[in-house]
Design an enzyme around this catalytic site. Structure first.
Site, short mmCIF file in Angstrom:
data_model
loop_
_atom_site.label_atom_id
_atom_site.label_comp_id
_atom_site.label_asym_id
_atom_site.label_seq_id
_atom_site.Cartn_x
_atom_site.Cartn_y
_atom_site.Cartn_z
N ALA A 64 0.87 -1.18 0.00
CA ALA A 64 0.00 0.00 0.00
C ALA A 64 0.90 1.23 0.00
O ALA A 64 2.06 1.15 0.43
CB ALA A 64 -0.89 -0.02 1.23
N GLY A 88 0.54 -5.12 0.88
CA GLY A 88 -0.66 -5.17 0.04
C GLY A 88 -0.39 -5.75 -1.33
O GLY A 88 -1.30 -6.29 -1.98
N GLU A 129 -0.63 -9.38 -0.82
CA GLU A 129 -2.04 -9.67 -0.56
C GLU A 129 -2.87 -9.59 -1.84
O GLU A 129 -3.76 -10.42 -2.06
CB GLU A 129 -2.57 -8.70 0.50
CG GLU A 129 -1.90 -8.93 1.84
CD GLU A 129 -2.24 -7.87 2.89
OE1 GLU A 129 -2.48 -8.24 4.04
OE2 GLU A 129 -2.26 -6.67 2.56
N GLU A 156 4.57 -5.40 7.09
CA GLU A 156 3.78 -4.41 7.83
C GLU A 156 4.27 -4.23 9.26
O GLU A 156 4.26 -3.13 9.80
CB GLU A 156 2.29 -4.82 7.86
CG GLU A 156 1.56 -4.63 6.54
CD GLU A 156 1.62 -5.83 5.61
OE1 GLU A 156 2.54 -6.67 5.76
OE2 GLU A 156 0.77 -5.92 4.71
N1 CO8 Z 1 4.58 3.22 -0.54
C1 CO8 Z 1 4.98 4.41 -1.04
N2 CO8 Z 1 6.14 4.57 -1.72
C2 CO8 Z 1 6.92 3.50 -1.88
C3 CO8 Z 1 6.57 2.23 -1.38
C4 CO8 Z 1 5.34 2.13 -0.68
N3 CO8 Z 1 4.88 0.94 -0.19
N4 CO8 Z 1 7.56 1.36 -1.67
C5 CO8 Z 1 8.49 2.05 -2.36
N5 CO8 Z 1 8.12 3.35 -2.48
C6 CO8 Z 1 8.83 4.44 -3.15
C7 CO8 Z 1 10.02 4.90 -2.33
O1 CO8 Z 1 9.60 5.82 -1.33
C8 CO8 Z 1 10.89 5.53 -3.39
O2 CO8 Z 1 10.36 6.80 -3.69
P1 CO8 Z 1 11.34 8.11 -3.73
O3 CO8 Z 1 12.30 7.80 -4.85
O4 CO8 Z 1 10.40 9.23 -4.01
O5 CO8 Z 1 12.01 8.15 -2.40
C9 CO8 Z 1 10.65 4.65 -4.61
O6 CO8 Z 1 9.42 3.96 -4.35
C10 CO8 Z 1 11.73 3.59 -4.80
O7 CO8 Z 1 11.86 2.87 -3.59
P2 CO8 Z 1 13.27 2.62 -2.88
O8 CO8 Z 1 14.21 3.74 -3.14
O9 CO8 Z 1 12.99 2.31 -1.44
O10 CO8 Z 1 13.75 1.31 -3.68
P3 CO8 Z 1 14.74 0.19 -3.17
O11 CO8 Z 1 15.04 -0.65 -4.37
O12 CO8 Z 1 15.88 0.76 -2.42
O13 CO8 Z 1 13.88 -0.69 -2.11
C11 CO8 Z 1 11.91 -1.86 -1.35
C12 CO8 Z 1 12.78 -1.44 -2.56
C13 CO8 Z 1 12.68 -2.87 -0.48
C14 CO8 Z 1 10.67 -2.52 -1.91
C15 CO8 Z 1 11.55 -0.63 -0.50
O14 CO8 Z 1 11.02 0.37 -1.36
C16 CO8 Z 1 10.52 -0.88 0.56
O15 CO8 Z 1 10.86 -1.44 1.61
N6 CO8 Z 1 9.25 -0.45 0.36
C17 CO8 Z 1 8.19 -0.57 1.32
C18 CO8 Z 1 7.70 -2.00 1.44
C19 CO8 Z 1 6.62 -2.13 2.48
O16 CO8 Z 1 6.84 -1.91 3.65
N7 CO8 Z 1 5.40 -2.50 2.06
C20 CO8 Z 1 4.26 -2.69 2.93
C21 CO8 Z 1 3.44 -1.45 2.95
S1 CO8 Z 1 2.13 -1.55 4.16
C22 CO8 Z 1 0.88 -2.37 3.36
O17 CO8 Z 1 1.01 -2.78 2.25
C23 CO8 Z 1 -0.41 -2.52 4.12
C24 CO8 Z 1 -1.40 -3.32 3.31
C25 CO8 Z 1 -2.77 -2.70 3.38
C26 CO8 Z 1 -3.78 -3.39 2.51
C27 CO8 Z 1 -3.52 -3.33 1.03
C28 CO8 Z 1 -4.67 -3.86 0.23
C29 CO8 Z 1 -4.34 -4.62 -1.01
#
Ligand code: CO8
Length: 257
Positions: free
Chosen positions: A65, A108, A111, A131
């Site tokens: 998400a 998400g 999921e 999460e």
């Molecule tokens: N939300 C918003 N922005 C994101 C997300 C995210 N989940 N993931 C990545 N981005 C953005 C980063 O902020 C970054 O943006 P910017 O360049 O503006 O800073 C861009 O994408 C590239 O990301 P990274 O620089 O972090 O890329 P890396 O290759 O270094 O890392 C990762 C990749 C490991 C995937 C890392 O981006 C990461 O850890 N992301 C978050 C993963 C996460 O925690 N996901 C769970 C989110 S909570 C959730 O999903 C709740 C579910 C709710 C229900 C959903 C219903 C279907």
């Protein structure tokens, strides 16, 4: 209305939806889900479509998400708007939906893939429910569907620690149906979808409904339901065509697509 967060195309009788927010690794925002649901509704209503493929980019199916959007939520608003429930539209699509997952399928994203009927993984796929590292509980089936797919021990470890699972582990655990080279993923998934889309659509839908019953009811009830569906197959002209074609040593030409 045009799409900004997804790309939508048709390949023969296959509807292909590609999540397309590369700057945020396809993070799932409200706007993205509104478009995804609209595309699903369109394909579901289109008689020319028999199967749907949902995919992302090679780097990310979806990294969860949208954390930036979600960070603004408060309890009362999330509860009042029943946040996430509208995001489960894909579970109510009656045509088959295949998730073609390359790169990250996290939170998400994992999921959403699990809400589809089966997952084909690219060899670079990574699944996870991180999460817990954000101080929240998975909210769209992570603790429920993942547990049913991979069992308690692995699901518990992934949800509690946020550890990612690679494609091979996901295949061994039964989360994905098979692994293909990431570069061939969409083509492979579309090929499978083509095959499904050439079958009798009502029969395909009955099979999907029957397999899903296995997750919702007892074995006795599930097999009874399946038996009734089997009996109902004989009310279709496609049963007649399918069996005749076998006997006449030719390919079936199903009418109800
Ligand atoms: N939300 C918003 N922005 C994101 C997300 C995210 N989940 N993931 C990545 N981005 C953005 C980063 O902020 C970054 O943006 P910017 O360049 O503006 O800073 C861009 O994408 C590239 O990301 P990274 O620089 O972090 O890329 P890396 O290759 O270094 O890392 C990762 C990749 C490991 C995937 C890392 O981006 C990461 O850890 N992301 C978050 C993963 C996460 O925690 N996901 C769970 C989110 S909570 C959730 O999903 C709740 C579910 C709710 C229900 C959903 C219903 C279907």
């Amino acid at each position: 209305m045009a799409y900004e967060n997804i790309r939508v195309e048709t390949r023969g009788r296959v509807g292909l939806i590609t999540l397309d927010r590369p700057s945020a690794l396809n993070a799932l925002s409200n706007a993205l889900f509104e478009e995804l649901n609209r595309a699903l509704d369109t394909f579901e209503a289109d008689d020319k479509i028999g199967c749907i493929v949902l995919t992302g980019s090679e780097k990310a199916f979806a990294a969860g998400a949208d954390i930036k959007e979600m960070s603004e939520f408060d309890f009362a608003e999330a509860y009042k708007r029943d946040h996430i429930t509208p995001w489960e539209r894909v579970t109510r699509v009656r045509k088959p939906v295949i998730a073609a997952v390359s790169g990250y399928a996290l939170g998400g994203g994992c999921e959403l893939a699990m809400m589809c009927d089966f997952i084909i993984a690219g060899d670079n796929a990574k699944f996870g429910q991180p999460e817990v590292t954000l101080g929240v509980v998975p909210g769209a089936g992570g603790t429920q569907r993942l547990t049913r797919f991979v069992g308690k021990s692995k699901a518990m470890e992934m949800c509690l620690s946020g550890r990612f699972m690679d494609a091979e582990e996901a295949e061994r655990a039964g989360l994905v149906s098979r692994i293909v080279p990431a570069a061939d993923l969409v083509e492979e998934a579309v090929n499978v979808a083509h095959k499904i889309a050439e079958m009798s659509l009502p029969i395909v839908m009955m099979i999907k409904e029957s397999v899903n019953r296995a997750y919702e009811t007892t074995l006795a009830e599930g097999t009874r339901f399946e038996r009734r569906m089997f009996h109902a197959s004989f009310a279709t002209e496609d049963q007649n065509e399918g069996m005749r074609a076998f006997i006449e040593k030719r390919s079936p030409q199903f009418k109800n697509k």
